[in-house]
Scaffold this active site. Structure first.
Site, PDB file in Angstrom:
ATOM      1  N   PHE A   8      -1.107   3.194  -0.524  1.00 35.39           N
ATOM      2  CA  PHE A   8      -0.188   2.092  -0.824  1.00 35.39           C
ATOM      3  C   PHE A   8      -0.259   1.085   0.309  1.00 35.39           C
ATOM      4  O   PHE A   8      -0.073   1.432   1.473  1.00 35.39           O
ATOM      5  CB  PHE A   8       1.254   2.570  -1.000  1.00 35.39           C
ATOM      6  CG  PHE A   8       2.177   1.445  -1.399  1.00 35.39           C
ATOM      7  CD1 PHE A   8       2.222   0.994  -2.710  1.00 35.39           C
ATOM      8  CD2 PHE A   8       2.969   0.793  -0.456  1.00 35.39           C
ATOM      9  CE1 PHE A   8       3.040  -0.076  -3.083  1.00 35.39           C
ATOM     10  CE2 PHE A   8       3.783  -0.274  -0.818  1.00 35.39           C
ATOM     11  CZ  PHE A   8       3.820  -0.706  -2.137  1.00 35.39           C
TER      12      PHE A   8
ATOM     13  N   ASP B 256      -3.289   1.374   8.435  1.00 35.01           N
ATOM     14  CA  ASP B 256      -2.007   0.891   7.914  1.00 35.01           C
ATOM     15  C   ASP B 256      -0.925   1.853   8.412  1.00 35.01           C
ATOM     16  O   ASP B 256      -0.722   2.927   7.862  1.00 35.01           O
ATOM     17  CB  ASP B 256      -2.047   0.842   6.386  1.00 35.01           C
ATOM     18  CG  ASP B 256      -0.724   0.362   5.782  1.00 35.01           C
ATOM     19  OD1 ASP B 256       0.291   0.337   6.510  1.00 35.01           O
ATOM     20  OD2 ASP B 256      -0.707   0.043   4.580  1.00 35.01           O
TER      21      ASP B 256
ATOM     22  N   LYS C 137       7.850  -1.839   8.458  1.00 33.87           N
ATOM     23  CA  LYS C 137       9.068  -1.048   8.215  1.00 33.87           C
ATOM     24  C   LYS C 137       9.974  -0.800   9.423  1.00 33.87           C
ATOM     25  O   LYS C 137      10.992  -1.447   9.563  1.00 33.87           O
ATOM     26  CB  LYS C 137       8.680   0.272   7.548  1.00 33.87           C
ATOM     27  CG  LYS C 137       8.191   0.061   6.111  1.00 33.87           C
ATOM     28  CD  LYS C 137       8.196   1.330   5.302  1.00 33.87           C
ATOM     29  CE  LYS C 137       8.038   1.063   3.820  1.00 33.87           C
ATOM     30  NZ  LYS C 137       6.665   0.933   3.344  1.00 33.87           N
TER      31      LYS C 137
HETATM   32  C1  LIG Z   1       5.924   0.024   2.552  1.00 28.23           C
HETATM   33  C2  LIG Z   1       4.485  -0.029   2.849  1.00 28.23           C
HETATM   34  C3  LIG Z   1       3.748  -1.225   2.729  1.00 28.23           C
HETATM   35  C4  LIG Z   1       4.365  -2.506   2.193  1.00 28.23           C
HETATM   36  O1  LIG Z   1       5.368  -3.002   3.008  1.00 28.23           O
HETATM   37  P1  LIG Z   1       6.326  -4.195   2.479  1.00 28.23           P
HETATM   38  O2  LIG Z   1       7.135  -4.538   3.677  1.00 28.23           O
HETATM   39  O3  LIG Z   1       7.119  -3.649   1.347  1.00 28.23           O
HETATM   40  O4  LIG Z   1       5.436  -5.293   2.043  1.00 28.23           O
HETATM   41  C5  LIG Z   1       2.423  -1.220   3.100  1.00 28.23           C
HETATM   42  N1  LIG Z   1       1.829  -0.094   3.543  1.00 28.23           N
HETATM   43  C6  LIG Z   1       2.487   1.063   3.668  1.00 28.23           C
HETATM   44  C7  LIG Z   1       1.776   2.261   4.189  1.00 28.23           C
HETATM   45  C8  LIG Z   1       3.835   1.152   3.308  1.00 28.23           C
HETATM   46  O5  LIG Z   1       4.476   2.313   3.394  1.00 28.23           O
END
Ligand SMILES: *Cc1c(COP(=O)(O)O)cnc(C)c1O
Length: 390
Positions: A128, A215, A244
């Site tokens: 994700f 990420d 986050k």
């Molecule tokens: C939540 C998340 C995202 C997206 O972050 P947003 O602030 O909602 O755009 C991207 N990568 C990972 C691994 C995430 O957990």
């Protein structure tokens, strides 16, 4: 439910008014134990006095200027994140998706700078990376993509945790420029790869001159017991994205890089109106300093281990529990069946949890959760899981 909101969320029928530590109070004054922390956002919990004071003071001084001018707090935050990570430059934005957009643009620009006309990025199944067009295209979940075709091209997908599959791509795809991967998958169900996975990816990236881009939007900022999840290994990424937990709820994202990747963007190639503003940078700087002064990295590591061990003990012999896994305060309980109903059952018991990838109960407690709160969490959750599994 509001008729005036786009119907993007299946919301729980509860609204919170204030919070304290790992506790939230709803509009009727009922108290809930928060084991989700706004999906890994509220590391400092709710109502942290140091953060509240810092934000009030900064709001009274300056909230926004513009990236047309120097922003000392942004410079300070960049230096701090580079010092903590070993990377060398930062770009600031407002979300995880935007941080990944920056990483994707760096990889593509790096490719074009090296004569690759149609650069491709290796991404993983069940990953994700966000909801913008490029990041949903990078995401390994059809539900996120369906209906938004045509997707952004230039991504090549392999199974998560399978470094041999990445290596096999090198022979056929001469246009690959980078690998984008979560060190531990979050939305994909708290998936923990084999210990040498990142090291293998690093080796392949070095051999192929690809960028290794992590990420860490969910795993970063002490969530797993180290500042960044890659610090559980000897591996250094070329690019890392954060969001986050970085601002404890004030929107901020970051893309960090080192080496050639850190020099790829030149003036005019990328930007953000809000990114790295004084208020958001204050939130991030305060988050980092409180985490350090309160010893929250160590606490996250130990409390996470306690929660996993205690749940394993309480759920011993319970059929339907496949695995309890995680690192620090990123915890997944894999069941053998879809368990979305557990969220509602827990809410009725005044406990906030999440279910992801259909059959994984996910816990992302605030890093300030106390031992006593954690004991209450494991006791309540184990009881609920036993009732659910019957
Ligand atoms: C939540 C998340 C995202 C997206 O972050 P947003 O602030 O909602 O755009 C991207 N990568 C990972 C691994 C995430 O957990």
């Amino acid at each position: 439910m509001s008729d005036y909101l786009m119907q993007t969320y299946a919301r729980q029928p509860v609204a919170f008014e204030r919070g304290e530590g790992a506790w939230l109070f709803d509009t009727n004054g009922e108290m809930y134990l928060d084991a989700l922390a706004g999906v890994a956002v509220n590391g400092l919990g709710h109502g942290h006095p140091t953060l509240a004071r810092a934000l009030c003071d900064q709001a009274a001084k300056l909230i926004h200027t513009s990236n047309l001018y120097r922003i000392p707090l942004q410079e300070e935050l960049a230096a701090r994140l580079c010092q903590l990570s070993g990377l060398s430059r930062a770009f600031f934005c407002n979300s995880g998706a935007e941080a990944n957009e920056a990483a994707i643009k760096i990889a593509r620009l790096h490719g074009h700078n090296n004569g690759v006309d149609s650069p491709a990025i290796v991404v993983m199944e069940k990953s994700f990376h966000g909801r913008t067009m490029a990041t949903l295209s990078a995401t390994g979940n059809r539900k996120v993509q369906a209906g938004f075709e045509p997707l952004v091209s230039g991504f090549v997908r392999v199974p998560f945790g399978d470094s041999a599959a990445v290596e096999a791509l090198a022979a056929h795809h001469k246009n690959i420029v980078a690998v984008l991967v979560e060190p531990y998958q979050g939305e994909g169900g708290v998936q923990i790869p084999q210990a040498n996975y990142l090291a293998e990816l690093r080796r392949i990236c070095d051999e192929q001159s690809w960028l290794l881009m992590l990420d860490e939007v969910q795993t970063g900022i002490a969530r797993t017991g180290t500042w960044f999840a890659f610090q559980h290994t000897d591996v250094m990424p070329d690019v890392m994205t954060l969001a986050k937990g970085l601002g404890s709820g004030v929107p901020i994202g970051a893309c960090l890089a080192r080496g050639v990747a850190a020099e790829t963007f030149t003036p005019g190639k990328h930007g953000s109106t809000f990114g790295g503003g004084p208020l958001a940078c204050t939130a991030a700087l305060t988050t980092l300093s409180v985490m350090e002064s309160e010893g929250l990295l160590d606490h996250a590591a130990k409390l996470g281990q306690f929660i996993r061990d205690d749940l394993a003990m309480r759920l011993q012999g319970q059929s339907g529990v496949v695995e309890i896994r995680g690192q620090g305060l990123m915890i997944g309980i894999q069941l053998d069946r879809a368990c979305g109903d557990l969220v509602k059952m827990a809410l009725e018991e005044k406990l906030l949890i999440n279910v992801t990838n259909d059959s994984v109960v996910r816990l992302l407690p605030p890093l300030v959760m106390t031992q006593a709160d954690a004991e209450l969490l494991t006791e309540k959750l184990a009881r609920l899981i036993r009732i659910f599994l019957g």
